[in-house]
Scaffold this motif. Structure first.
Motif, mmCIF file in Angstrom:
data_model
loop_
_atom_site.group_PDB
_atom_site.id
_atom_site.type_symbol
_atom_site.label_atom_id
_atom_site.label_comp_id
_atom_site.label_asym_id
_atom_site.label_seq_id
_atom_site.Cartn_x
_atom_site.Cartn_y
_atom_site.Cartn_z
ATOM 1 N N SER A 1 -0.946 3.703 5.388
ATOM 2 C CA SER A 1 -2.069 2.910 5.367
ATOM 3 C C SER A 1 -1.444 1.517 6.047
ATOM 4 O O SER A 1 -0.183 1.261 5.618
ATOM 5 C CB SER A 1 -2.466 2.684 3.957
ATOM 6 N N SER A 2 -2.115 0.671 6.722
ATOM 7 C CA SER A 2 -1.705 -0.664 7.235
ATOM 8 C C SER A 2 -2.521 -1.521 7.547
ATOM 9 O O SER A 2 -3.800 -1.318 7.406
ATOM 10 C CB SER A 2 -1.086 -0.305 8.639
ATOM 11 N N VAL A 3 -2.226 -2.973 7.410
ATOM 12 C CA VAL A 3 -3.023 -3.886 7.558
ATOM 13 C C VAL A 3 -2.772 -4.753 9.046
ATOM 14 O O VAL A 3 -3.614 -5.548 9.292
ATOM 15 C CB VAL A 3 -3.082 -4.875 6.335
ATOM 16 N N LEU B 1 0.854 -1.163 0.049
ATOM 17 C CA LEU B 1 0.195 -0.115 -0.019
ATOM 18 C C LEU B 1 0.880 1.232 0.034
ATOM 19 O O LEU B 1 0.095 2.296 -0.179
ATOM 20 C CB LEU B 1 -0.743 0.092 1.281
ATOM 21 N N TRP B 2 2.276 1.202 0.170
ATOM 22 C CA TRP B 2 3.090 2.211 0.375
ATOM 23 C C TRP B 2 4.006 2.555 -1.022
ATOM 24 O O TRP B 2 3.890 1.711 -1.644
ATOM 25 C CB TRP B 2 3.993 1.946 1.515
ATOM 26 N N PRO B 3 4.039 3.766 -1.019
ATOM 27 C CA PRO B 3 5.021 4.332 -2.149
ATOM 28 C C PRO B 3 6.457 3.574 -2.017
ATOM 29 O O PRO B 3 6.753 3.049 -1.058
ATOM 30 C CB PRO B 3 5.004 5.816 -1.951
ATOM 31 N N PRO B 4 7.259 3.564 -3.233
ATOM 32 C CA PRO B 4 8.404 3.079 -3.125
ATOM 33 C C PRO B 4 9.567 3.682 -2.006
ATOM 34 O O PRO B 4 9.173 4.636 -1.738
ATOM 35 C CB PRO B 4 9.050 3.324 -4.799
ATOM 36 N N VAL B 5 10.382 2.734 -1.822
ATOM 37 C CA VAL B 5 11.346 3.412 -0.928
ATOM 38 C C VAL B 5 12.033 4.567 -1.357
ATOM 39 O O VAL B 5 12.554 4.530 -2.655
ATOM 40 C CB VAL B 5 12.405 2.201 -0.370
#
Length: 286
Positions: A199-201, A63-67
């Motif tokens: 955003s997290s699961v 869910l996250w953008p690239p590092v």
């Protein structure tokens, strides 16, 4: 939407412009704070990267953008060793109701900031830099002040704004503004700040990635013309950046994180212990 926390100012006496205002050079060394954007154009989008963390991402990372290029596999700085048993600190969030670990920023990435200086008082850049440096010294977290932006303050700011900043977490927006733009700054409130989570699961993936800081520029201008103006203004900025990295208000008037300004100009023992713990969070760089 950012969790906003305020500070109010009490007992400001206008005595004249302090000599300190002329003593700060933009070239002075400020540990934990750099200016520029680590290879990213300041307040400009980064092109050519798909949304999301990539094909090899797992769990919440999809869910996250690239590092980003300035992330590392180990913390960029280290907080001081524990020096106090004070419990005069509080956190905005913990990873779960039964967990002792606070929600914190990823210490393996710098916290990027952009600045809307529409109502900034004289010396605002230096004020922000010095306050961020004090937070960095207490946490080990590193700050990058990218430069100016025309983004206006908003409580409904997205954590990823590709049109403005590209496929990365939105840098923290620091706004020198006024009550006409941000009504919550009316009255004795001179600052608001709050972080935004990724955003997290799962609870263990909770961490801060963006946020906002709103300063009442005209009120700061008045504070800066008081007898101890620079020190008082910097302590208020330190209070708000304390909220940004995850501290909540405390009932102890001996701490900068008390809900209203008490004239303290340095973090108290409780503030420092809370900040130390917030700088000791896990890395989320994969």
């Amino acid at each position: 939407m950012s969790l906003l926390v305020t500070i109010v100012i009490v007992g400001v006496v206008l005595l004249g412009i302090p000599a300190l205002l002329g003593r700060y050079s933009s070239g002075a060394s400020t540990p934990g704070v750099t200016h520029g954007s680590s290879g990213l154009p300041a307040a400009a989008p980064v092109s050519g990267m798909p949304l999301g963390g990539g094909d090899d991402a797992t769990g919440s990372a999809v869910l996250w953008p690239p590092v980003p290029a300035d992330a590392k596999n180990t913390p960029l700085g280290r907080p001081p060793v524990q020096r106090s048993a004070s419990t005069d600190y509080a956190f905005l969030n913990r990873v779960s109701d039964d967990a002792s670990r606070p929600v914190a920023w990823d210490p393996c990435r710098p916290i990027h900031l952009v600045v809307n200086a529409a109502s900034a008082p004289p010396g605002a850049d230096r004020l922000l830099t010095e306050a961020a440096s004090q937070v960095s010294l207490a946490t080990g977290l590193q700050f990058v002040i990218e430069g100016p932006t025309d983004e206006r303050p908003s409580e409904d700011r997205p954590t990823v704004d590709q049109a403005r900043y590209g496929n990365r977490w939105s840098p923290v927006l620091v706004s020198w503004t006024d009550p006409g733009v941000v009504p919550r700054l009316k009255g004795t409130v001179v600052g608001l700040a709050g972080p935004d989570e990724a955003s997290s699961v799962g609870a263990q993936d909770r961490h801060y990635v963006s946020g906002i800081v709103d300063f009442d520029g005209p009120a700061f201008n008045d504070i800066l013309t008081s007898g101890d103006g620079w020190a008082n203004a910097r302590s208020i900025a330190m209070h708000e950046l304390g909220h940004l990295v995850g501290l909540d208000h405390v009932p102890a008037k001996s701490q900068i994180m008390y809900e209203s300004d008490q004239g303290r100009t340095q973090f108290g023992k409780g503030d420092l212990e809370g900040l130390r713990q917030l700088g000791s969070g896990p890395c989320f760089t994969r």
